[in-house]
Motif scaffolding. Structure first.
Motif, mmCIF file in Angstrom:
data_model
loop_
_atom_site.group_PDB
_atom_site.id
_atom_site.type_symbol
_atom_site.label_atom_id
_atom_site.label_comp_id
_atom_site.label_asym_id
_atom_site.label_seq_id
_atom_site.Cartn_x
_atom_site.Cartn_y
_atom_site.Cartn_z
ATOM 1 N N GLY A 1 3.865 -1.888 7.842
ATOM 2 C CA GLY A 1 2.682 -1.042 7.628
ATOM 3 C C GLY A 1 2.604 -0.600 6.180
ATOM 4 N N ALA A 2 1.370 -0.343 5.717
ATOM 5 C CA ALA A 2 1.191 0.125 4.334
ATOM 6 C C ALA A 2 1.832 1.495 4.152
ATOM 7 N N LYS A 3 1.914 2.257 5.230
ATOM 8 C CA LYS A 3 2.577 3.561 5.168
ATOM 9 C C LYS A 3 4.039 3.365 4.755
ATOM 10 N N LEU B 1 4.257 2.404 1.079
ATOM 11 C CA LEU B 1 4.131 3.585 0.210
ATOM 12 C C LEU B 1 5.429 4.392 0.191
ATOM 13 N N TRP C 1 -5.015 11.280 1.341
ATOM 14 C CA TRP C 1 -4.544 10.891 2.673
ATOM 15 C C TRP C 1 -3.281 11.695 3.004
ATOM 16 N N TYR D 1 0.608 11.085 1.808
ATOM 17 C CA TYR D 1 1.090 10.981 0.420
ATOM 18 C C TYR D 1 1.984 12.157 0.001
ATOM 19 N N ASN E 1 -6.754 6.037 -4.545
ATOM 20 C CA ASN E 1 -7.038 5.451 -3.232
ATOM 21 C C ASN E 1 -8.545 5.245 -3.104
ATOM 22 N N ASN F 1 -9.568 7.604 1.911
ATOM 23 C CA ASN F 1 -9.375 8.335 3.152
ATOM 24 C C ASN F 1 -8.949 9.732 2.711
ATOM 25 N N ASP G 1 -3.909 2.323 -3.711
ATOM 26 C CA ASP G 1 -3.933 2.045 -2.270
ATOM 27 C C ASP G 1 -5.316 1.503 -1.927
ATOM 28 N N ILE H 1 -6.222 -0.216 0.914
ATOM 29 C CA ILE H 1 -6.202 -0.681 2.305
ATOM 30 C C ILE H 1 -7.603 -0.764 2.930
ATOM 31 N N TYR H 2 -8.563 0.006 2.393
ATOM 32 C CA TYR H 2 -9.935 -0.055 2.942
ATOM 33 C C TYR H 2 -10.850 -0.953 2.111
ATOM 34 N N SER I 1 -3.898 -3.281 8.862
ATOM 35 C CA SER I 1 -4.372 -2.364 9.901
ATOM 36 C C SER I 1 -5.891 -2.244 9.954
ATOM 37 N N LYS I 2 -6.517 -2.115 8.779
ATOM 38 C CA LYS I 2 -7.953 -1.791 8.765
ATOM 39 C C LYS I 2 -8.802 -3.050 8.758
ATOM 40 N N ARG J 1 1.867 -3.233 12.793
ATOM 41 C CA ARG J 1 2.646 -2.628 11.705
ATOM 42 C C ARG J 1 2.965 -3.638 10.597
HETATM 43 N N1 PMP Z 1 -3.222 4.253 3.270
HETATM 44 C C1 PMP Z 1 -4.304 4.890 3.751
HETATM 45 C C2 PMP Z 1 -5.279 5.465 2.789
HETATM 46 C C3 PMP Z 1 -4.485 5.019 5.136
HETATM 47 O O1 PMP Z 1 -5.549 5.638 5.608
HETATM 48 C C4 PMP Z 1 -3.505 4.498 5.988
HETATM 49 C C5 PMP Z 1 -3.632 4.797 7.455
HETATM 50 N N2 PMP Z 1 -3.887 3.831 8.228
HETATM 51 C C6 PMP Z 1 -2.420 3.808 5.444
HETATM 52 C C7 PMP Z 1 -2.298 3.724 4.076
HETATM 53 C C8 PMP Z 1 -1.333 3.205 6.268
HETATM 54 O O2 PMP Z 1 -1.759 2.221 7.141
HETATM 55 P P1 PMP Z 1 -0.741 1.296 7.944
HETATM 56 O O3 PMP Z 1 0.588 1.903 7.834
HETATM 57 O O4 PMP Z 1 -1.267 1.262 9.325
HETATM 58 O O5 PMP Z 1 -0.788 -0.051 7.271
#
Ligand code: PMP
Ligand code: GLU
Length: 397
Positions: free
Chosen positions: A100-102, A105, A126, A129, A172, A176, A204, A206-207, A237-238, A246
């Motif tokens: 996951g990107a979480k 990070l 977000w 962070y 970002n 978000n 970041d 991700i969107y 994820s998005k 994940r």
């Molecule tokens: N960065 C941002 C800005 C997010 O909103 C999210 C939440 N989904 C994530 C990272 C992490 O996403 P994930 O771990 O599902 O890849």
């Protein structure tokens, strides 16, 4: 034992987005018809081809550990994607795939921060962070971005926030929780400041695919001189509706990538082999119809919110959140209870109107609430009716 848990975890709070979502799902399970606008999770399915690639990995016995950084096949596919879609040249060795990107990070913070380092964080931000920065022993330096500026960081704010201790800044876009998308000119102006200071830039993205009538631009593509100290974060994820698989990644300078791989090799070992096999196929399976549908919902939500007295909302240009300011409603009362803060507003809205949202405090913006429109168009309409009905029952002081 004086303290049963470490000071590291004592200073963080659990993820507000995940805890509201867990609570909401429990209420739905109990049979309460709650509309869940809390968590940021696409309501579309994982692309079928990606799902089948995951199944095939299992049935082919492709179920063993991979290299800690991820499979070469996936890292090559990501490097290709970054070149073709973002204009960024990376070698597969510079890509680190994580759970996951979480997680990406989290690895970044631990890999680049020493105790006492500062990380500049534009607010609204977000939820994870600041906590990730703190876990790494660093200090989040929060810079408030105003509603008038579209909740975007201005170059002079960035310049003023940089100190001797600054290690990195997090950008970002699309954002978000606000949905703000930085234009090329805005990024270039921030890039000009960053070129004068030797700090890392964590972007970041991700969107990136979820933009409505505007273009996503990746900062290092327009400021290539920043490449040696930029960390580009993205995930599955998005764009590919793969929250539960994940899978995320970071593209980094070689030395930082190496440090993150070393760290990860002792933490998770490697990301899920099955998810990685699905990820290779997902990268070619983006469905643009999803964007059209999100835009339709966004437009409906904004038009509806504009009709509700006391609620103001900046137009989000990306992601799938609206982040209205409800500050004018604070101090009102509902059935005898005075609403002191956004948390209480969200609580009452959930209890009495059955709409689940997240208070802005979690994102560093206590006058706001976050609404995710990753729900059906019909549910958006119903949520508007419920929110409108709730607000109309409030008694102004
Ligand atoms: N960065 C941002 C800005 C997010 O909103 C999210 C939440 N989904 C994530 C990272 C992490 O996403 P994930 O771990 O599902 O890849
Ligand atoms: N990022 C999503 C959100 O903001 C998912 C929840 C989370 O990971 O915090 O709602």
């Amino acid at each position: 034992m004086e303290q049963r848990v470490s000071s590291r975890v004592r200073q963080i709070a659990p993820s507000a987005t995940l805890s509201v979502d867990t609570r909401t799902k429990a209420l739905i399970q109990e049979g309460k018809p709650v509309i869940n606008m809390s968590v940021g999770e696409p309501d579309f399915d994982t692309p079928t081809a990606a799902g089948f690639a995951g199944i095939k990995a299992i049935t082919d016995g492709n179920t063993r550990y991979t290299a800690a950084a991820g499979t070469m096949e996936l890292r090559q596919a990501i490097a290709r994607k970054l070149m073709v879609e973002n204009g960024l040249q990376y070698k597969p060795e510079q890509i680190v795939v994580s759970s996951g990107a979480k997680h990406s990070l989290f690895n970044i913070m631990l890999a680049i921060c020493d105790p006492g380092d500062e990380v500049i964080l534009p607010a609204p931000y977000w939820v994870s962070y600041p906590e990730q920065i703190r876990v790494a022993g660093a200090v989040p330096v929060i810079v408030d971005c105003s509603e008038e500026a579209g909740y975007k960081l201005r170059p002079e704010q960035l310049e003023a926030a940089i100190s001797q201790r600054t290690k990195a800044v997090i950008l970002n876009s699309p954002n978000n929780p606000t949905g703000a998308v930085y234009s090329e000119a805005e990024l270039r102006a921030l890039g000009d400041v960053l070129l004068r200071h030797d700090i890392y830039v964590i972007t970041d993205e991700i969107y990136e695919r979820l933009v409505y009538g505007v273009r996503h631009v990746s900062l290092p593509a327009i400021c290539p001189d920043l490449m040696p100290r930029t960390l580009v974060v993205n995930g599955f994820s998005k764009a590919f509706c793969m929250t539960g698989w994940r899978l995320g990644y970071v593209a980094a300078p070689p030395d930082v990538a190496k440090a993150m791989v070393s760290l990860q090799s002792h933490a998770t070992g490697s990301p899920s082999t099955i998810s990685q096999a699905a990820g290779v196929v997902a990268l070619d399976s983006f469905d643009p119809h999803m964007v059209e549908e999100f835009q339709r919902r966004r437009d409906r939500l904004l038009a509806g919110l504009a009709q509700i007295p006391g609620i103001r909302c900046v137009k989000p240009e990306g992601a799938f959140y609206a982040f209205p300011d409800i500050g004018d409603l604070l101090g009102s009362s509902f059935a005898g209870t005075t609403i002191e803060n956004a948390g209480q507003f969200c609580e009452l809205l959930l209890e009495h109107a059955l709409v689940s949202t997240v208070p802005g405090d979690a994102f560093g913006a206590p006058r706001n609430i976050r609404l995710s429109y990753a729900i059906s168009f019909e549910q958006v309409e119903l949520a508007l009716e419920r929110i409108g009905g709730f607000v109309r029952q409030l008694r102004r002081p």
